[in-house]
Design an enzyme around this catalytic site. Structure first.
Site, PDB file in Angstrom:
ATOM      1  CB  CYS A 102      -0.887   0.038   1.235  1.00 50.02           C
ATOM      2  SG  CYS A 102      -1.848  -1.429   1.526  1.00 50.02           S
TER       3      CYS A 102
HETATM    4  O1  KQY Z   1      -4.245  -0.267   2.149  1.00 57.19           O
HETATM    5  C1  KQY Z   1      -4.161   0.724   1.508  1.00 57.19           C
HETATM    6  N1  KQY Z   1      -3.958   0.628   0.217  1.00 57.19           N
HETATM    7  C2  KQY Z   1      -4.340   2.056   2.076  1.00 57.19           C
HETATM    8  C3  KQY Z   1      -4.746   2.052   3.465  1.00 57.19           C
HETATM    9  C4  KQY Z   1      -5.197   3.408   3.845  1.00 57.19           C
HETATM   10  C5  KQY Z   1      -5.382   3.548   5.271  1.00 57.19           C
HETATM   11  C6  KQY Z   1      -5.611   4.959   5.667  1.00 57.19           C
HETATM   12  N2  KQY Z   1      -5.617   5.092   7.078  1.00 57.19           N
END
Ligand code: KQY
Length: 370
Positions: free
Chosen positions: A356
């Site tokens: 992420c």
């Molecule tokens: O997992 C993701 N691609 C992003 C997670 C975002 C979390 C924001 N607190």
């Protein structure tokens, strides 16, 4: 100068390459918001540094940091990492960065999805998100790539591709209606085909338990190579994850990819279940407009949230009871790459993991000779 194009990648002969194809580099962002990262983000910053250093063994890494944090980020990150002043609302480069597309003439462009903080004012994770929505455009200018501004909301973590015409997504995320209200499954498939250059979209059901992105695919399952998928797996029938993973497996076994192949699916153990401790929750400042962090809440922990680099795989270490098994299985799945574990808990506490917070820049495809 780079341009914003009004055509689509598929129409122009571009496709999103798979993450396991060669990269020119990797982009990340520097975490700092104290209402998402505990203790003023210092622990997350250390974790991001370790991820950047691990990836930098394999390919060039660029990290965007705010003006206020530039000097500190520069001092903390390894010298080999390029640090660039770049505003954002948080540090999820997978979701706010561009999705790069290539053609077979060696050209590279980028898709700039609309971004609404995983659900907008109705159910998004924070407000505002205007700086995040400009990140992809800025990265594309720095990389010298023309840009497609997609006419719909999407996040990079909501889709995986095999580079050969197949995309993998979840219904929980893309059909919830908080990204593109009123969009039906067919509209979303048409958008993915037009902007990623895929022909087949495979829908899994729910994502990992309690994933605050509404079940991004990049926490549940990913391509290891064409026709081969890694899937997060829980054996204990009392664990809600067990049913979710079983459903995903059944759908994958019934599916065919864009080339008509059946999938080979490899299970990765599910860590935990892991929960946020009281002291971890206390370290996060509460702020109106940002979702609160609560002690005892189950964390969306998954070993599938790894990053594939040139010659390497960078994997979050999450639970001493399962880390070794995950690493052993990943080493078997990626025999030609060095599999490196990096502590992932601090990133997990912010709501995601290594996949992420990273975004690969593909190497341009080699144009055919002559
Ligand atoms: O997992 C993701 N691609 C992003 C997670 C975002 C979390 C924001 N607190």
């Amino acid at each position: 100068m780079t341009s914003t194009l009004t055509t689509t990648p598929a129409g122009d002969g571009f496709r999103m390459p798979a993450e396991f194809e060669p990269h020119a580099g990797c982009w990340m962002l520097w975490p700092e918001r104290p209402d998402n990262w505990r203790e003023g983000a210092v622990r997350a910053q250390r974790a991001f540094c370790a991820v950047a250093a691990a990836i930098a063994q394999f390919e060039p890494v660029s990290v965007g940091a705010s003006a206020a944090q530039y000097e500190f980020a520069r001092a903390q990150l390894p010298a080999a990492v390029r640090v660039i002043e770049l505003s954002s609302n948080d540090a999820w480069m997978r979701d706010v960065g561009p999705t790069f597309v290539v053609n077979d003439r060696g050209e590279r462009r980028g898709v700039d999805w609309r971004f609404n903080a995983w659900g907008g004012l109705e159910s998004g994770l924070y407000f505002p998100w205007d700086a995040d929505d400009l990140v992809a455009r800025k990265v594309l200018e720095i990389e010298g790539c023309d840009r497609y501004r997609a006419p719909f909301v999407m996040e990079g973590g909501a889709v995986h591709v095999d580079g050969e015409g197949t995309a993998l997504v979840t219904e929980q995320c893309l059909l919830r209606g908080n990204r593109n209200p009123g969009a039906a499954r067919a509209d979303i498939e048409a958008g993915l085909c037009a902007y990623l250059g895929v022909r087949t979209v495979i829908w899994l059901g729910e994502g990992v338990c309690n994933d605050e992105t509404d079940g991004h695919i990049d926490n549940l399952a990913c391509f290891v190579r064409p026709g081969v998928i890694a899937l997060t797996w829980a054996d204990d029938p009392r664990d809600a994850q067990a049913m979710i993973s079983r459903d995903a497996l059944a759908r994958l076994m019934a599916a065919r990819d864009a080339r008509g192949r059946r999938f080979e699916v490899h299970k990765l153990p599910s860590p935990g279940p892991l929960t946020m401790t009281a002291s971890e929750a206390r370290g996060v400042q509460s702020r109106t407009g940002t979702q609160p962090r609560r002690a005892g809440r189950r964390l969306a922990a998954s070993y599938v949230n790894f990053y594939i680099a040139n010659g390497g795989v960078v994997v979050p270490l999450l639970d001493e009871r399962t880390d070794r098994t995950a690493l052993v299985r990943l080493r078997r799945l990626f025999p030609g790459r060095k599999v490196v574990g990096v502590p992932g808990r601090e990133i997990l506490l912010g709501g995601g993991n290594i996949h992420c917070i990273t975004q690969q820049v593909p190497a341009p495809a080699r144009p055919p000779r002559g």
